[in-house]
Structure formats: C-alpha cells, structure tokens
Enzyme design. Sequence first.
Site, PDB file in Angstrom:
ATOM      1  N   CYS A  83       0.801  -1.220   0.000  1.00  0.00           N
ATOM      2  CA  CYS A  83       0.000   0.000   0.000  1.00  0.00           C
ATOM      3  C   CYS A  83       0.836   1.273   0.000  1.00  0.00           C
ATOM      4  O   CYS A  83       0.326   2.359  -0.285  1.00  0.00           O
ATOM      5  CB  CYS A  83      -0.951  -0.001   1.194  1.00  0.00           C
ATOM      6  SG  CYS A  83      -2.018  -1.468   1.259  1.00  0.00           S
ATOM      7  N   HIS A 109      -3.556   6.840   1.641  1.00  0.00           N
ATOM      8  CA  HIS A 109      -3.914   5.518   1.146  1.00  0.00           C
ATOM      9  C   HIS A 109      -5.333   5.191   1.591  1.00  0.00           C
ATOM     10  O   HIS A 109      -5.691   5.355   2.762  1.00  0.00           O
ATOM     11  CB  HIS A 109      -2.931   4.480   1.678  1.00  0.00           C
ATOM     12  CG  HIS A 109      -3.408   3.074   1.548  1.00  0.00           C
ATOM     13  ND1 HIS A 109      -3.823   2.535   0.345  1.00  0.00           N
ATOM     14  CD2 HIS A 109      -3.567   2.096   2.488  1.00  0.00           C
ATOM     15  CE1 HIS A 109      -4.200   1.287   0.539  1.00  0.00           C
ATOM     16  NE2 HIS A 109      -4.057   0.996   1.822  1.00  0.00           N
ATOM     17  N   ASN A 154     -10.054  -0.833  -0.632  1.00  0.00           N
ATOM     18  CA  ASN A 154      -8.601  -0.734  -0.540  1.00  0.00           C
ATOM     19  C   ASN A 154      -7.991  -1.385  -1.775  1.00  0.00           C
ATOM     20  O   ASN A 154      -8.006  -2.608  -1.918  1.00  0.00           O
ATOM     21  CB  ASN A 154      -8.128  -1.440   0.732  1.00  0.00           C
ATOM     22  CG  ASN A 154      -6.624  -1.366   0.938  1.00  0.00           C
ATOM     23  OD1 ASN A 154      -5.873  -1.067   0.019  1.00  0.00           O
ATOM     24  ND2 ASN A 154      -6.182  -1.670   2.148  1.00  0.00           N
TER      25      ASN A 154
END
Length: 339
Positions: free
Chosen positions: A118, A263, A293
Amino acid sequence: MILSIPQGARILATGSAVPDLCINNQHLSQIVETSDDWIVNRTGIKERRILADKEKSIIDLASSASMNALQKASMKPLDIDLIILATSSPNDLFGSAGQLQASIGAHKAIAFDLTAACSGFVLAIVTATQFIQNGSYNNILVVGADVLSKWINWTDRSTCILFGDAAGAAIVQSCSQEDNGILGFQLNTDGKKAYQLSIPYEQNNYKTINNKTLKIVQGQFKHIVMNGKEVYKFAVSHVPVSILQCLNSLNILPKDIHWLLLHQANERILHAVANRLSISPNKIISNLSKYGNTSAASIPLALDEALNSQKIANNDIIVISGFGAGLTWGTVVIKWKCK
C-alpha cells in the site's frame, strides 16, 4: 527530507483504470456473515471492483491507466524513459513491468517492479524523482496496480470486505527548479511488525521421487492475513508523525495544505489522521466508498479522479501518504503544476 535539487520534477499527468465487475456489500452478505451497515460503519466501503475476467490480468489494468495518462500528457509510449510498476500482485513473480512495457509499446524504456504494497506508489514516486533529479531520465511512468482479489480468502470476513482491484498511473517529468512539484518526502519501515499484514509463504516438505539424495523444500503463498486492530493503531499513530516531519522540513504548516490524500484503507483512518493534524475533513480526498482498498493503486486512482473533477487547482499543495504491509509508511508533498 527536503530535496536539494539541480533538476526539478513534477507530475505531468495521471490516469486510472478499474475492472467492470462491481461487487457491493449486499452481494458480499450472501458470501459471508455481514451486512451493508456493518461494512459501511466500520470501513466506509460500499462497493469494490474485481478483476474476474479470466482473459484479463493486472497488465490490462496497468496498460489502460498508463495509456490514459499518456493521452492526457500528449505523449507517446516511446517518449517514456523508465517504467516503475508498484505492485504486490504481479502477473509474474519475476516481475511484470516488462510485460507492461511491451503492452503499451514503450520499447525504449527500462522497466522494473517495486514491491511495497500500500506504500508502493509513494515509494515509486520518490524513486522516480531521484532518477530525474540526478539527470538519469526525463520522462518516467509510475504505475500503482494491484489485483488483491486473487489473494483473498473469500470466506474470511475480516479481509474479503476490504479489498478491490485497480490501477493508477502518473507521468513524472523533469522540469526547471521554478516549476518543481515534488517538494519533499519522508519514509519509514518497521520490519518487526511485518506479520501484522502479509501474504505469508508456507513451506511444506517435498522430496523428489527421481533423486533420493536431493531434498527440496517447496511451498506456496497463502491468502492475505491482517491484524486489523494493530494496523489501525499503527496507521493513526505513525502516519501523522510522518506527515508532520515532512511538512516541518519544508516549513509548511498543516493548515496551509490544500489537500490530504491518504492511502484509501479505511474511512476511520482517514478522519483520525486528519483530526490529529487539525486538518479539515473537507480537505480529505477519498473515493474509498466506491473501490475499497486497492493497495498500490489507491492513491493514484484517487488523485486521478480528483484531477478529472477539477477539484485540484494550480499550485495546490497536496500531502500524499501511504502506509501498510512491511510495515512501511511514507509521505510525499507535492505542489500541483498545471501544464
């Protein structure tokens, strides 16, 4: 870290791509014991895109995002000197950047993968900036892409509700110091906590039948495992510190930034970080509810959508911060420069 630069660097254009298949929370409630209210209240996610077409791969998503960015920049693939593909779910364990290079026809570009989950896009932007500032390359294609649906246990409620597939691209180009758009960065890793979020490799003893003297240990990668509570605590405690350190090195106050782009992991994390920095929620860039995500793709995907909607204006200061597996986290501060 403040960038001491003989050569400036800026993000010239962005692009993004998502799969066609959209899975909402109601759909997931038919697979695992959950509900739309439960997922939205805890994560802010309403739906996610999944790459389900057997004929498609991460290369297709990355190529679409890349061509989108090139078109906006009025550039040809042959203008690209370097391709950095940030991904933790490559099409080939040896790396997929070469496949991306071939797919878009950027035959003059060197290409390599960067694996940082990420945080991958942030590290890739910093890496690209270093190559530009030391004079090695002028036009760099940075792509964040992941298809974590391939690595999810779809019976695990703690993870299957979170992730989606996507790709986002940015073209980083050399420029004058006056037009420099990459102001500074700050990076960290705590490998002692890597087990909190990982796709672990599991060994099993295997002995070859044809050669009794040769003992080979083989195994396979498992599904995503995550300690959600610990990852949350890590993010809300470490990310604000990273951002403040980076801003302090640039003599920029949190109140002076225009946009906070984190993020896209969890809505609670986004607001908790903003709150700790006394940054208005109105300055948060988020598309988490639509995509979930998407790992290395989440930041460039959200950035591209914000630019497409003309939310970001010339000379706006954007704080970008990635965090996740490794555990690795980092911040890059940019000033948006219109073409």
